[in-house]
Write an enzyme that holds these catalytic residues in place. Structure first.
Site, PDB file in Angstrom:
ATOM      1  N   ARG A  93       0.366  -2.531  71.536  1.00 32.33           N
ATOM      2  CA  ARG A  93       0.955  -3.852  70.721  1.00 32.33           C
ATOM      3  C   ARG A  93       0.073  -3.612  69.266  1.00 32.33           C
ATOM      4  NH1 ARG A  93      -1.519  -9.434  73.766  1.00 32.33           N
ATOM      5  NH2 ARG A  93      -2.544  -7.520  73.135  1.00 32.33           N
ATOM      6  N   LYS A 111      -2.891  -1.073  89.330  1.00 33.52           N
ATOM      7  CA  LYS A 111      -3.967  -1.773  90.129  1.00 33.52           C
ATOM      8  C   LYS A 111      -4.121  -2.958  89.094  1.00 33.52           C
ATOM      9  CE  LYS A 111      -8.402  -2.063  91.051  1.00 33.52           C
ATOM     10  NZ  LYS A 111      -9.833  -1.730  91.840  1.00 33.52           N
ATOM     11  N   HIS A 134      -5.870   4.313  93.263  1.00 28.36           N
ATOM     12  CA  HIS A 134      -6.787   5.997  92.622  1.00 28.36           C
ATOM     13  C   HIS A 134      -7.450   6.467  94.057  1.00 28.36           C
ATOM     14  CE1 HIS A 134      -9.665   3.216  91.635  1.00 28.36           C
ATOM     15  NE2 HIS A 134     -10.680   4.744  92.381  1.00 28.36           N
ATOM     16  N   LYS A 140      -8.041  10.783  96.288  1.00 26.38           N
ATOM     17  CA  LYS A 140      -9.066  11.541  96.259  1.00 26.38           C
ATOM     18  C   LYS A 140      -9.129  12.399  97.069  1.00 26.38           C
ATOM     19  CE  LYS A 140     -12.305   7.761  94.501  1.00 26.38           C
ATOM     20  NZ  LYS A 140     -12.832   9.087  93.326  1.00 26.38           N
ATOM     21  N   GLU A 191     -21.401  -0.299  95.859  1.00 23.37           N
ATOM     22  CA  GLU A 191     -21.944   0.318  94.561  1.00 23.37           C
ATOM     23  C   GLU A 191     -22.693  -0.575  93.389  1.00 23.37           C
ATOM     24  OE1 GLU A 191     -17.313   0.065  91.826  1.00 23.37           O
ATOM     25  OE2 GLU A 191     -17.686  -2.131  92.853  1.00 23.37           O
ATOM     26  N   ASP A 226     -10.064  -7.662  95.088  1.00 23.45           N
ATOM     27  CA  ASP A 226     -10.324  -5.913  94.190  1.00 23.45           C
ATOM     28  C   ASP A 226     -10.779  -4.543  95.107  1.00 23.45           C
ATOM     29  OD1 ASP A 226     -11.401  -4.534  91.590  1.00 23.45           O
ATOM     30  OD2 ASP A 226     -13.063  -4.714  92.055  1.00 23.45           O
ATOM     31  N   HIS A 237      -7.740  -0.063  98.351  1.00 27.60           N
ATOM     32  CA  HIS A 237      -8.864   0.420  98.808  1.00 27.60           C
ATOM     33  C   HIS A 237      -9.485   0.455 100.159  1.00 27.60           C
ATOM     34  CE1 HIS A 237      -8.295   1.083  94.540  1.00 27.60           C
ATOM     35  NE2 HIS A 237      -9.948   0.470  94.310  1.00 27.60           N
ATOM     36  N   LYS A 248     -21.070  -5.242  95.038  1.00 32.38           N
ATOM     37  CA  LYS A 248     -21.320  -4.659  94.140  1.00 32.38           C
ATOM     38  C   LYS A 248     -23.127  -4.678  94.380  1.00 32.38           C
ATOM     39  CE  LYS A 248     -17.633  -5.022  90.931  1.00 32.38           C
ATOM     40  NZ  LYS A 248     -17.837  -3.926  90.626  1.00 32.38           N
TER      41      LYS A 248
HETATM   42  N1  LIG Z   1      -9.963   0.460  83.190  1.00 34.54           N
HETATM   43  C1  LIG Z   1      -9.790   1.353  84.124  1.00 34.54           C
HETATM   44  O1  LIG Z   1     -10.282   1.690  84.528  1.00 34.54           O
HETATM   45  C2  LIG Z   1      -9.472  -0.190  84.794  1.00 34.54           C
HETATM   46  C3  LIG Z   1      -9.101   0.754  86.318  1.00 34.54           C
HETATM   47  C4  LIG Z   1      -8.385   0.582  87.569  1.00 34.54           C
HETATM   48  C5  LIG Z   1      -6.943  -0.290  87.263  1.00 34.54           C
HETATM   49  N2  LIG Z   1      -6.634  -0.291  85.829  1.00 34.54           N
HETATM   50  C6  LIG Z   1      -5.739  -1.201  85.075  1.00 34.54           C
HETATM   51  O2  LIG Z   1      -5.034  -0.700  84.594  1.00 34.54           O
HETATM   52  C7  LIG Z   1      -4.558  -1.239  83.671  1.00 34.54           C
HETATM   53  C8  LIG Z   1      -5.094  -1.225  82.106  1.00 34.54           C
HETATM   54  O3  LIG Z   1      -6.142  -1.645  81.608  1.00 34.54           O
HETATM   55  P1  LIG Z   1      -7.689  -1.341  81.094  1.00 34.54           P
HETATM   56  O4  LIG Z   1      -8.928  -1.069  81.133  1.00 34.54           O
HETATM   57  O5  LIG Z   1      -6.880   0.026  79.980  1.00 34.54           O
HETATM   58  O6  LIG Z   1      -7.415  -2.493  79.878  1.00 34.54           O
HETATM   59  P2  LIG Z   1      -6.812  -2.769  78.360  1.00 34.54           P
HETATM   60  O7  LIG Z   1      -8.370  -1.919  77.647  1.00 34.54           O
HETATM   61  O8  LIG Z   1      -7.550  -4.025  78.163  1.00 34.54           O
HETATM   62  O9  LIG Z   1      -6.151  -2.117  77.904  1.00 34.54           O
HETATM   63  C9  LIG Z   1      -4.616  -2.984  78.624  1.00 34.54           C
HETATM   64  C10 LIG Z   1      -3.673  -2.322  77.755  1.00 34.54           C
HETATM   65  O10 LIG Z   1      -2.597  -3.063  77.500  1.00 34.54           O
HETATM   66  C11 LIG Z   1      -2.445  -3.722  76.120  1.00 34.54           C
HETATM   67  N3  LIG Z   1      -1.870  -5.217  76.476  1.00 34.54           N
HETATM   68  C12 LIG Z   1      -2.777  -6.278  76.666  1.00 34.54           C
HETATM   69  N4  LIG Z   1      -2.777  -7.343  76.288  1.00 34.54           N
HETATM   70  C13 LIG Z   1      -1.818  -7.185  76.236  1.00 34.54           C
HETATM   71  C14 LIG Z   1      -0.505  -8.346  76.566  1.00 34.54           C
HETATM   72  N5  LIG Z   1      -1.156  -9.841  76.557  1.00 34.54           N
HETATM   73  N6  LIG Z   1       0.853  -7.987  76.502  1.00 34.54           N
HETATM   74  C15 LIG Z   1       1.044  -6.907  76.488  1.00 34.54           C
HETATM   75  N7  LIG Z   1       0.336  -5.692  75.688  1.00 34.54           N
HETATM   76  C16 LIG Z   1      -1.785  -5.653  76.193  1.00 34.54           C
HETATM   77  C17 LIG Z   1      -3.255  -3.600  75.242  1.00 34.54           C
HETATM   78  O11 LIG Z   1      -3.392  -2.702  73.896  1.00 34.54           O
HETATM   79  P3  LIG Z   1      -2.609  -4.025  72.326  1.00 34.54           P
HETATM   80  O12 LIG Z   1      -4.015  -5.299  72.860  1.00 34.54           O
HETATM   81  O13 LIG Z   1      -2.879  -2.817  71.992  1.00 34.54           O
HETATM   82  O14 LIG Z   1      -1.550  -3.822  73.362  1.00 34.54           O
HETATM   83  C18 LIG Z   1      -4.123  -2.070  75.761  1.00 34.54           C
HETATM   84  O15 LIG Z   1      -2.969  -0.667  75.478  1.00 34.54           O
HETATM   85  C19 LIG Z   1      -4.705  -2.558  83.812  1.00 34.54           C
HETATM   86  O16 LIG Z   1      -3.915  -3.476  84.696  1.00 34.54           O
HETATM   87  C20 LIG Z   1      -6.164  -2.633  84.973  1.00 34.54           C
HETATM   88  O17 LIG Z   1      -5.980  -3.250  85.946  1.00 34.54           O
HETATM   89  C21 LIG Z   1      -7.601  -0.195  84.890  1.00 34.54           C
END
Ligand SMILES: NC(=O)c1ccc[n+]([C@@H]2O[C@H](COP(=O)([O-])OP(=O)(O)OC[C@H]3O[C@@H](n4cnc5c(N)ncnc54)[C@H](OP(=O)(O)O)[C@@H]3O)[C@@H](O)[C@H]2O)c1
Lengths: 313, 511
Positions: free
Chosen positions: B65, B169, B199, B203, B237, B256, B261, B361
């Site tokens: 967005r 996830k 993920h 591994k 953790e 979680d 996992h 944790k």
């Molecule tokens: N970060 C990690 O290490 C990690 C690990 C395991 C799983 N995940 C999973 O990966 C996914 C993304 O995680 P993230 O950590 O990258 O989250 P994030 O930093 O909050 O980013 C989410 C992305 O989606 C967009 N977004 C946020 N709210 C939205 C909404 N309501 N509608 C449409 N787009 C939206 C955000 O950008 P805009 O606001 O620009 O649209 C951003 O590009 C999640 O499902 C999370 O559970 C993440």
């Protein structure tokens, strides 16, 4: 041939009679463990290097780095006329100077790690010993400056031992890049029309292997034109430039002036250009890669056959 | 007649040492402005490109967005490499990759965004192999897939093309929501197009589990109730909730970690041998193992599943706050940061062998491992000469941080007396092969591009796992706030978890 091993070959090594190598090794391993209190390492392979003392130094260096990261026992052998010379021994390495060629296989048989693969890295020496060590090797890696004699001999035991040439590992990136380009529809359509290959190379035998590979993979008739030109370069890459031409398309691969990557273009179109890193050409990386391979490489064997037939003006 | 190869297969791939590369691919990342993209996905693409694992025709379209143009997205790519891949300066590899990067912004439920995406795919003559990566909040997964379906983007436009979707996830928050999400996905996609990421499965040691069990003749014969006393799976953790409090407050440790996992790890340990190493065979056998787990609440939630939350304490020499004092966490939160459970498998192989799982944790040490404890020999013939009880044989699979496998057995202490002592034999990926172990996201992205779903969760596995977990949550929800036990940050477990083991005459492994 010199029977003295250079001092820097195995820094800190103990000099012991041949018969005491195994005992010294196990003492050193125990002492090392007691000092570092590290848990025992998993061992994975023996690497035997045969060559002139000067060429053993660079191999020892590469293997020392590999040894630190991986569970490898190294045996370095230079040829001479002694049946049972003294040896230098460290925790994971043995260096034997001036061993008579006919005893090399005995030495290897007694010192290799049992039940694990042995890789022989042939960096030159009396060709007579090659047959014997090949019989003990799970994998034979040729690495001589003028390879024709070893190539000819190696072709006689391809059925028994998995053979390769270290040049082949240096060509991996070049081959992979060209192969990727053959996924492009424009290139795929032009496959049958390619009929000219010219290579500029610092390492002419490598260029012959590359040409042999293309020739056999594309099933070229002998009438197709292959030219190889020797050029001087900085040693970062065996080849400098490859041009594959046909009436419909020209593909060019070359090492640009940055000397860190490999550049490819198809028909001069920018949209079809591709850049990949040249890869780690260090001996450690190359021999590490060889250690990961356990099977016969039929593409290499075919390329080798064709490369032997190629004459370079 | 020339016998030159035709235009069908690639004649140069035969015997190529570089492992298989995917067909030409366009990767469309939804959530391209987010943390996961920056932290994991872009660095993984860079590493894959360095290793020449990406196809010759490869491009990335970022979607989110936030307003950004292509150049800003490209700058984000370089920044992410700098921060998370240690690439200080742009190099040839990042330079080539960046040329294939573009960005689209818009609302995820706006059909116009998908019309623009379709146009971009068409106009750029992008390859017809398209991988959509849903790196967005879980609440938006369904919306995006519906819009992709409505815009005709879930079907390839050429016979050789393909469309696949990677779903991050968490996949659902309970059984009903997971079923609902699967239903939406299946409305627009075949199961073979869906890649649910876990993920842990990327591994190296986890993949090695299959090799260890099924490529060695000596372990499988003892891999059953006759020889194994019990199994302990630990994922500990040292960190707290960090910046994820909003998510974690809703999720908790059971959702979680355990539902995904740890259930995956359990199934890999417990599964029967698949008849071939094919994605469907492997996943069928894993599902069987999961389905054989008896309901966790059968004996009453109190004894089979323990939850707890960390209170203030010391971890790695630093004083840390309790969970309820963390930023973004409610002062009366009953979210569990620790779970210990006992799973009983109703199968011929495992009847009577408990699988204990614990995760938390702010524990004393960061480690993930699976410990298989064997039964003691039936007779202690050394009792008179070496009165200390002999330790059971133990096989430990280290998942992180130090990937490898260790075996513990009894040995005679050197000396004239017959004294016994346990010794550990170790295999470590880091020191045995000397080559770098790839990051899980590299492996998984590549597998999805290659169309290999072996290391991804299938719909029925996810649902079966939620079916086990959901009743526990329900029971907790109704049990009231006072019911959550506490453990001090930096400790190994709450008393209740120790008591669960003690009731079985066992103890948690000290790690
Ligand atoms: N970060 C990690 O290490 C990690 C690990 C395991 C799983 N995940 C999973 O990966 C996914 C993304 O995680 P993230 O950590 O990258 O989250 P994030 O930093 O909050 O980013 C989410 C992305 O989606 C967009 N977004 C946020 N709210 C939205 C909404 N309501 N509608 C449409 N787009 C939206 C955000 O950008 P805009 O606001 O620009 O649209 C951003 O590009 C999640 O499902 C999370 O559970 C993440």
């Amino acid at each position: 041939m010199s029977t003295q091993l250079p001092h820097q070959l195995l820094p800190g090594a103990k000099e012991v009679p041949f018969a005491e190598i195994e005992g010294t090794l196990s003492r050193l391993v125990q002492d090392g463990r007691r000092r570092s209190r590290a848990p025992a390492r998993s061992l994975t392979a023996t690497v035997v290097v045969v060559g002139e003392p000067a060429r053993l130094v660079s191999a020892a260096d590469a293997l020392a780095q590999l040894g630190e990261a991986g569970g490898v026992r190294t045996i370095l052998i230079s040829q001479g006329d002694q049946p049972s010379p003294t040896a230098l021994v460290t925790e994971h390495s043995i260096a034997i100077a001036g061993l008579a060629p006919r005893y090399i296989d005995n030495a290897v048989a007694s010192l290799r790690l049992s039940s694990l693969p042995a890789l022989v890295w042939w960096r030159g020496g009396s060709i007579e010993a090659l047959d014997d060590v090949a019989g003990l090797a799970d994998r034979l890696v040729l690495d001589t400056e003028s390879p024709d004699e070893t190539w000819a001999r190696a072709q006689t035991f391809l059925e028994e031992t998995a053979v390769t040439d270290l040049r082949w590992a240096r060509l991996t990136r070049w081959r992979a890049l060209l192969a990727h380009l053959f996924d492009l529809p424009r290139v795929r359509e032009a496959v049958a029309s390619f009929n000219r290959l010219s290579i500029d190379a610092a390492d002419v035998p490598a260029a012959r292997l590359f040409a042999g590979w293309l020739q056999t993979s594309l099933r070229w008739p002998s009438s197709n034109q292959i030219s190889i030109r020797r050029v001087s370069a900085d040693g970062k890459s065996p080849l400098e430039r490859v041009q594959l031409e046909g009436d419909r398309l020209t593909i060019t691969l070359h090492v640009p002036s940055t000397r860190t990557c490999l550049h490819a273009s198809v028909g001069g179109e920018d949209g079809m250009a591709r850049v990949v890193p040249l890869g780690d050409g260090a001996l450690t990386a190359l021999i590490g890669e060889e250690l990961g391979i356990r099977t016969r490489d039929l593409a290499f064997e075919r390329a080798l056959g064709a490369a032997r037939e190629l004459s370079v003006s | 007649m020339s016998d030159a190869p035709g235009s069908g297969s690639n004649p140069l791939l035969d015997g190529l040492r570089i492992e298989p590369t995917p067909d030409p691919t366009t990767l469309v990342i939804f959530g391209a402005s987010g943390d996961l993209t920056r932290r994991k996905l872009l660095p993984a693409l860079y590493q894959l490109s360095r290793g020449q694992r990406l196809p010759a025709r490869f491009s990335v379209i970022g979607v989110a967005r936030s307003e950004m143009n292509d150049d800003e997205f490209r700058r984000q790519f370089h920044d992410s490499l700098k921060e998370f891949a240690g690439v200080e300066k742009a190099d040839e590899v990042s330079g080539t990759l960046v040329r294939g990067l573009s960005y689209l912004f818009g609302e995820m439920d706006d059909p116009a965004l998908y019309a623009r995406l379709a146009r971009t795919l068409q106009e750029s003559h992008a390859p017809d192999g398209v991988l959509f990566y849903l790196a967005i909040p879980p609440t938006v997964y369904g919306k995006v897939v519906e819009q992709l379906g409505a815009a005709g983007l879930t079907r390839p436009s050429t016979p050789t093309g393909w469309r696949r979707v990677i779903v991050e996830k968490p996949f659902g928050t309970d059984l009903d929501s997971a079923r609902a999400l699967n239903a939406v996905l299946h409305q627009h996609l075949e199961e073979s197009q869906i890649f649910r990421i876990d993920h842990y499965l990327g591994k190296e040691t986890v993949q090695n589990l299959l090799v260890f069990r099924f490529a060695n003749g000596m372990f499988e014969p003892v891999w059953n109730r006759r020889y194994i006393d019990h199994v302990q799976i630990t994922a500990a953790e040292t960190v707290g909730v960090e910046r994820r409090a909003a998510y974690y407050e809703q999720a908790g440790a059971l959702r979680d970690m355990v539902q995904n996992h740890l259930m995956q790890l359990l199934s890999l340990i417990a599964m029967e041998p698949p008849i071939t190493f094919s994605a469907e065979n492997v996943r069928d056998r894993k599902l069987d193992a999961l389905l054989s787990i008896q309901p966790l609440l059968e004996d009453g939630a109190k004894t089979n599943v323990i939850r707890a939350q960390y209170s203030p304490g010391w971890v790695n020499g630093s004083e840390v706050p309790g969970y309820r004092e963390e930023q973004g966490v409610s002062a009366t939160s009953v979210t569990e940061t620790y779970v210990a459970l006992r799973a009983q498998l109703d199968s011929w192989r495992w009847a009577g062998v408990p699988f204990y799982i614990r995760t938390g944790k702010r524990l004393a040490k960061r480690t993930t491992e699976i410990a298989i404890q064997f039964r003691r020999p039936p007779l202690h013939i050394f009792k008179r000469v070496s009165p200390t009880p002999i330790a059971s044989n133990l096989l430990v699979v280290n998942v992180q941080p130090d990937e490898g496998i260790s075996v513990r057995f009894e040995a005679k202490l050197p000396g004239s007396r017959m004294q016994l002592a346990p010794v550990m034999m170790n295999f470590r990926y880091g020191s045995a092969f000397g080559s770098a172990v790839p990051e899980a996201y590299e492996t998984l992205l590549l597998d999805a591009m290659l169309g290999d779903p072996t290391l991804f969760a299938r719909h029925d596995f996810v649902e079966a796992s939620w079916a086990l977990i959901t009743p526990v949550h329900e029971a907790w929800r109704t049990s009231g706030p006072a019911a959550i036990p506490m453990y001090e940050a930096g400790e190994w477990s709450p008393r209740e978890a120790d008591a669960m083991m003690a009731a079985d005459g066992r103890r948690w492994r000290t790690l």
